[in-house]
Every structure is written in structure tokens, then in C-alpha cells.
Design a protein around this motif. Sequence first.
Motif, short mmCIF file in Angstrom:
data_model
loop_
_atom_site.label_atom_id
_atom_site.label_comp_id
_atom_site.label_asym_id
_atom_site.label_seq_id
_atom_site.Cartn_x
_atom_site.Cartn_y
_atom_site.Cartn_z
N ALA A 89 0.82 -1.21 0.00
CA ALA A 89 0.00 0.00 0.00
C ALA A 89 0.86 1.26 0.00
O ALA A 89 1.89 1.32 0.66
CB ALA A 89 -0.93 0.00 1.21
N ASP A 90 0.43 2.23 -0.78
CA ASP A 90 1.02 3.56 -0.77
C ASP A 90 0.16 4.41 0.15
O ASP A 90 -0.86 4.96 -0.27
CB ASP A 90 1.06 4.12 -2.19
CG ASP A 90 1.66 5.52 -2.26
OD1 ASP A 90 2.15 6.00 -1.22
OD2 ASP A 90 1.62 6.13 -3.35
N GLY A 91 0.54 4.49 1.41
CA GLY A 91 -0.33 5.10 2.41
C GLY A 91 -1.34 4.07 2.88
O GLY A 91 -0.98 2.97 3.28
N ASN A 92 -2.62 4.40 2.77
CA ASN A 92 -3.67 3.48 3.20
C ASN A 92 -4.25 2.66 2.06
O ASN A 92 -5.08 1.78 2.28
CB ASN A 92 -4.81 4.25 3.89
CG ASN A 92 -4.38 4.87 5.21
OD1 ASN A 92 -3.61 4.27 5.93
ND2 ASN A 92 -4.88 6.05 5.50
N GLN A 93 -3.81 2.95 0.82
CA GLN A 93 -4.40 2.30 -0.33
C GLN A 93 -3.33 1.78 -1.28
O GLN A 93 -2.20 2.27 -1.30
CB GLN A 93 -5.30 3.27 -1.11
CG GLN A 93 -6.52 3.75 -0.38
CD GLN A 93 -7.38 4.64 -1.28
OE1 GLN A 93 -6.90 5.24 -2.23
NE2 GLN A 93 -8.67 4.70 -0.98
N LYS A 95 -2.84 1.89 -5.09
CA LYS A 95 -3.41 2.80 -6.07
C LYS A 95 -3.31 2.25 -7.48
O LYS A 95 -2.52 1.36 -7.78
CB LYS A 95 -2.72 4.16 -5.95
CG LYS A 95 -2.89 4.78 -4.56
CD LYS A 95 -2.12 6.05 -4.38
CE LYS A 95 -2.30 6.62 -2.96
NZ LYS A 95 -1.48 7.83 -2.74
N HIS A 122 -1.57 -7.25 1.53
CA HIS A 122 -2.74 -6.50 2.01
C HIS A 122 -3.60 -6.06 0.82
O HIS A 122 -3.94 -4.89 0.68
CB HIS A 122 -2.32 -5.30 2.85
CG HIS A 122 -1.51 -5.66 4.06
ND1 HIS A 122 -2.06 -6.31 5.14
CD2 HIS A 122 -0.19 -5.50 4.34
CE1 HIS A 122 -1.11 -6.52 6.05
NE2 HIS A 122 0.02 -6.05 5.58
N ARG A 125 -6.55 -3.59 0.41
CA ARG A 125 -6.37 -2.15 0.31
C ARG A 125 -6.38 -1.65 -1.14
O ARG A 125 -6.16 -0.46 -1.39
CB ARG A 125 -5.06 -1.74 0.99
CG ARG A 125 -5.03 -2.04 2.48
CD ARG A 125 -3.79 -1.50 3.14
NE ARG A 125 -3.73 -1.87 4.55
CZ ARG A 125 -2.75 -1.52 5.38
NH1 ARG A 125 -1.75 -0.77 4.93
NH2 ARG A 125 -2.76 -1.90 6.64
N ASN A 127 -7.76 0.04 -4.05
CA ASN A 127 -8.94 0.88 -4.25
C ASN A 127 -9.69 0.38 -5.47
O ASN A 127 -9.21 -0.49 -6.21
CB ASN A 127 -8.57 2.37 -4.32
CG ASN A 127 -7.69 2.71 -5.52
OD1 ASN A 127 -7.77 2.07 -6.57
ND2 ASN A 127 -6.86 3.74 -5.36
N HIS A 291 -12.93 0.66 16.76
CA HIS A 291 -12.94 0.80 15.31
C HIS A 291 -13.00 2.28 14.90
O HIS A 291 -12.46 2.66 13.86
CB HIS A 291 -14.13 0.05 14.71
CG HIS A 291 -14.06 -1.43 14.87
ND1 HIS A 291 -12.97 -2.17 14.47
CD2 HIS A 291 -14.94 -2.33 15.40
CE1 HIS A 291 -13.17 -3.45 14.74
NE2 HIS A 291 -14.36 -3.56 15.31
N SER A 294 -9.51 5.16 15.03
CA SER A 294 -8.52 5.38 13.97
C SER A 294 -8.84 6.60 13.12
O SER A 294 -7.95 7.15 12.45
CB SER A 294 -8.41 4.14 13.08
OG SER A 294 -9.67 3.85 12.49
N THR A 295 -10.09 7.04 13.12
CA THR A 295 -10.49 8.18 12.30
C THR A 295 -10.81 9.42 13.12
O THR A 295 -11.10 10.47 12.56
CB THR A 295 -11.72 7.83 11.44
OG1 THR A 295 -12.80 7.45 12.30
CG2 THR A 295 -11.41 6.67 10.50
#
Length: 318
Positions: A89-93, A95, A122, A125, A127, A291, A294-295
Amino acid sequence: MVAESGFTAAQLPWLEGPRQAFLAQLTRQKMPHAQLVGIDSAYGGELLSVFMARAAMCLQPTPAGACGFCKSCQLFDAGNHPDFYHIAADGNQIKVDQIRELCTRLTATAQQSGMRVAIIHHSERLNSAAANALLKTLEEPGKDTLLILQSDTPARLMATVSSRCQRIPFVVPSRETIKNWLAQQCDIQEDVTWCLSVVGGPLKLAESLQSEGSQQSRYQSLLQFRKDWAQSLSSGHLCASLLSISEQQIIDVLKVLYLLIRQVLLKNSHQDAFIHAQLGNLAAKIMGMCHSLSTMPSVNYLALCQSYVLEYREITNK
């Protein structure tokens, strides 16, 4: 290639079945072009993916996997095999540009006259654009190409992606199996598996137990949290370590509280049904907060924990 924890797939007894299933396909030359490793990293999903890639690329594979001596194995172990690709993943996704570049590279001729292998770690993740860009390659990957999709949560994969992969069989190991493995690897006799759901799995727990240095290990911190939660629920106010928790610790702290309340529910299964239901709702609220954290930009952790103590005591009339 070895993970940071220092373990390999061969050292994890619960991966014996998946390893043998893959090696049987490799021996029969009946290997599908896309494999889904739906095994959490904390149970060895990434280690198994690396084992599979190494074995598939080996020029002289053995019944136990890659030979470790051929040119392909040497290049793989050195981390510079030209026909091996690793996507994370590049960050959270993950791409779309990452997947498009991978698909382009997989169309090239193998430089070592063997297989071209790509691991997507992973893969949940991916997108939507990246997942859609991968579909054509999953359907028509080209000759001598293997795609390995590892996922901690395979249910989150797009159905169009997972349906194009063959899933590696896996059975979650029993607590007893993990307990025996930890005893061998970490030289401990006590049962530490109570916190598996907090740390994520046996590899993370082993890593914590093996940690050295002056700082308190994660496992020792979890033990202290459990002790201090029990005291706090009894006294009605936060005690000891719970008064100085950090942003990095809050999720561990709340997961330990969840386990403690769950233990109360199991131990007192014949208590008043209304109280039982209320405690169950409190446990669910705590996990929901885990949950959500995290945000959340900022939370008053002390106030949050104190509110759970007060709600517990109100329910139980303590």
C-alpha cells in the motif's frame, strides 16, 4: 527472505497444510495463475506468500520448497530478482498507478527464463480503480506468471477479484497449538493466549514476548492494563497505568477492557438477563469505539475510560 519477526513459514505448524497444498500443485504443474492467501499477517500470511513466490521461482524446487542454491534463489534472497514484483500500500491504499505499472511489467519476457511472480500484500487495500485495473491480468496473466494476493481480510476484496483467484486452504490454529508454539519459541510456560485478539495473532504476540531492552514489552503492558481495569471496575475510578495512557495505547487499553467484560459475561452466564444484555451492549460499544478511534482527530482518553467504568458499575449496581 525473512520477516522482521525472524520467523519463516516453515516454522509455523498451522501453515503446514497450506504449504503442502501449494507444493503439490507446483509438483504436478497444475498451479493456477492467481492465488489468494486469505491469512492474516499476524498468522503468517505474508510469510506464506513469500514461501510460495520463492518456491515457484526456484529452478530446482525440492519437496520442501525452494532449493536455496540455484541462481533464482540467490537473486530472490538477495532481494534483487528481476522477475519478482512486490506491491504494498502507498499510504492506506494500493493505487491504480501501482497496479498499471505491475501489469505492464508482467507483460515483459522473464529475464531469468523462469516464472514471473508478483505478491500484492494486504490486497484488501486495493482501491476500486486499482482492483478494476487488475482484472484483465487476473484473467489473462500470460505464460509462466503467478499472482499472489495476500489479504488480512479477504472478505473486503471485490468479488470480481477474489473469484478470479484460487484460495489457499487454511484452518485457524487452536489456542492449544498456539500455546505450545509460543512455549517453544519464547521459552515460557504460562498461557499468554488470552490477549491474541488484542495483539492480532501469534506472530505479534511472539514478537512482544521476545522484545528486549529497558522499555516494558507490549505483553507486560497488557497484563498491567488487565490488572488495573479490574481494580478500576471494582473501585469506581481509574487506577494506576490507566491514568497515564497514550494515544498509541488507547486501542490496546479498550480491547483489554472488552476481554475483561467478556470474561465477566462468560463467568456469570446465569445472572439476570437484563444485566447480561446491558453488559453485552457495553462490550459492543467499547469495540465500536476501537474501530472509530482510527479516524477520530482527538479524544479525551481519561474521560472515555472513566465513562466506561461508571457505566459498568451502574449496570452491575456496584
